[in-house]
Write a protein that holds these residues in place. Structure first.
Motif, PDB file in Angstrom:
ATOM      1  N   THR A 158      15.727  44.083 110.452  1.00 28.97           N
ATOM      2  CA  THR A 158      16.983  43.331 110.379  1.00 28.97           C
ATOM      3  C   THR A 158      17.817  43.878 109.219  1.00 28.97           C
ATOM      4  O   THR A 158      17.350  43.915 108.084  1.00 28.97           O
ATOM      5  CB  THR A 158      16.718  41.838 110.145  1.00 28.97           C
ATOM      6  N   PRO A 159      19.044  44.323 109.475  1.00 29.54           N
ATOM      7  CA  PRO A 159      19.871  44.854 108.382  1.00 29.54           C
ATOM      8  C   PRO A 159      20.317  43.750 107.428  1.00 29.54           C
ATOM      9  O   PRO A 159      20.440  42.586 107.826  1.00 29.54           O
ATOM     10  CB  PRO A 159      21.065  45.470 109.118  1.00 29.54           C
ATOM     11  N   GLU A 160      20.528  44.112 106.162  1.00 30.78           N
ATOM     12  CA  GLU A 160      21.019  43.133 105.195  1.00 30.78           C
ATOM     13  C   GLU A 160      22.407  42.641 105.578  1.00 30.78           C
ATOM     14  O   GLU A 160      22.725  41.469 105.390  1.00 30.78           O
ATOM     15  CB  GLU A 160      21.040  43.757 103.794  1.00 30.78           C
ATOM     16  N   ASP A 161      23.223  43.539 106.102  1.00 26.95           N
ATOM     17  CA  ASP A 161      24.571  43.179 106.529  1.00 26.95           C
ATOM     18  C   ASP A 161      24.509  42.625 107.949  1.00 26.95           C
ATOM     19  O   ASP A 161      24.229  43.360 108.902  1.00 26.95           O
ATOM     20  CB  ASP A 161      25.479  44.407 106.477  1.00 26.95           C
ATOM     21  N   GLU A 162      24.747  41.342 108.103  1.00 24.80           N
ATOM     22  CA  GLU A 162      24.662  40.696 109.415  1.00 24.80           C
ATOM     23  C   GLU A 162      25.610  41.321 110.419  1.00 24.80           C
ATOM     24  O   GLU A 162      25.352  41.298 111.630  1.00 24.80           O
ATOM     25  CB  GLU A 162      24.960  39.205 109.269  1.00 24.80           C
ATOM     26  N   GLU A 181      16.259  51.588 103.860  1.00 26.29           N
ATOM     27  CA  GLU A 181      16.158  51.119 102.493  1.00 26.29           C
ATOM     28  C   GLU A 181      14.898  51.682 101.825  1.00 26.29           C
ATOM     29  O   GLU A 181      13.869  51.031 101.738  1.00 26.29           O
ATOM     30  CB  GLU A 181      16.123  49.591 102.465  1.00 26.29           C
ATOM     31  N   ASN A 220       7.515  49.992 105.560  1.00 24.11           N
ATOM     32  CA  ASN A 220       8.600  49.099 105.937  1.00 24.11           C
ATOM     33  C   ASN A 220       8.589  48.669 107.400  1.00 24.11           C
ATOM     34  O   ASN A 220       9.066  47.599 107.741  1.00 24.11           O
ATOM     35  CB  ASN A 220       9.953  49.764 105.626  1.00 24.11           C
TER      36      ASN A 220
END
Length: 324
Positions: free
Chosen positions: A95-99, A10, A70
């Motif tokens: 940690t990705p935004e998409d679980e 990101e 980041n």
């Protein structure tokens, strides 16, 4: 996560088409573990251009930016986890935004770590878990036939998607290693039957080989969504395990919040290495993340079974803040 070639998924800088391409190439190469030719095939260009784009990323600071910003919290968390739980080391990934991509992200971190620590001639012992699939997929392919891969626990006669055998085979195929299965059920029907399995020559050989592994890689399962709970236990089992104080399992053995085996009949029927047996392994790597697994992950850590933890940022923060 201290590798200077890691990039963030990101980016915080303004994105133009050229920079977007550079970032994508850098991500595929440094995090996705693709070769330059694989990236070229994916993007419909030449390997020479991919090589030039990677050089441009280094020169422009695209790769360096994510390390300085980041991922700095991940590096700090690695140090905190190692100090707090007496670990040899830790790997923390964003940690990705998409679980739904959490296991994939942790698998990349674990795969990159294992690329560095698995040496020619090593024996690699394996547990069971969906994150381990993403781990071997993120590893470099090898052709070192002196390597051995061995399962630390039995499997299931019926499993719709994933079994311990698939985990062991996947690692062996990726590493070019010989493969040793534990040809027994994870849970015997009685303690006496478990003892018979453990006394069998082939089972004894496999477990002895796993016990003395150079590297052991495993997950920890909670009492809600782990494969053991989903495919091997009944609702009654789960209820009585909770009553006994269990917070989850390590190698099919159920432990309490302090990492001790609970007094439950399932622990007397498990065909697998015991968590205490991991002390004989050279390097025990726990691959587990997410806030929902923090309790069982902490239990495995305070139980003293683990040398290196691979987890995600949110899970690491919970382990360092909630359990200070």
């Amino acid at each position: 996560m201290t590798n200077e070639s890691q990039v963030s998924a990101e980016p915080t800088w303004p994105v133009d088409p050229n920079l977007q391409t550079e970032t994508r190439v850098a991500w595929y190469y440094y995090v996705g573990n693709l070769t330059q030719q694989q990236i070229a095939d994916r993007l419909g260009t030449s390997r020479v251009r991919i090589n030039r784009l990677l050089a441009a990323c280094r020169e422009s600071g695209v790769v360096q930016v994510s390390i300085n910003s980041n991922l700095s919290n991940c590096v700090a968390l690695e140090q905190t986890l190692a100090e707090r739980y007496g670990l040899r080391g830790a790997v923390v990934v964003p940690t990705p935004e998409d679980e739904q991509r959490l296991r994939e992200a942790i698998g990349v971190g674990a795969g990159n770590y294992l690329n560095e620590v698995i040496a020619p001639g090593n024996t690699v012992a394996l547990g069971w878990g969906r994150t381990l699939v993403n781990t071997w997929r993120a590893m470099r392919a090898r052709t070192d036939h002196a390597l051995s891969v061995v399962s630390m626990l039995g499997g299931l006669a019926h499993c719709p998607r994933l079994n311990t055998f698939e985990i062991t085979y996947g690692f062996a195929e990726r590493l070019g290693a010989e493969c040793h299965y534990l040809a027994a059920p994870i849970y015997a029907s009685s303690r006496e039957e478990r003892d018979l399995f453990l006394a069998h020559e082939t089972t004894r050989y496999t477990l002895d080989k796993a016990r003395g592994a150079d590297v052991a890689v495993l997950t920890a399962g909670d009492l809600d969504e782990s494969l053991v709970v989903k495919y091997a236990l009944t609702e009654k089992n789960v209820g009585t395990l909770k009553d006994a104080g269990a917070v989850g399992d390590v190698l099919g053995h159920f432990i309490d919040a302090d990492g001790n085996l609970v007094d439950h009949e399932l622990n007397k029927r498990t065909v697998a290495l015991k968590p205490d047996d991991l002390a004989a392994a050279g390097n025990v790597v726990l691959v587990a993340g997410g806030t929902s697994k923090a309790t069982v992950t902490r239990a495995a850590l305070v139980g003293g079974y683990i040398d290196v933890l691979v987890t995600d940022e949110a899970g690491a923060e919970k382990l360092t803040q909630d359990y200070a």
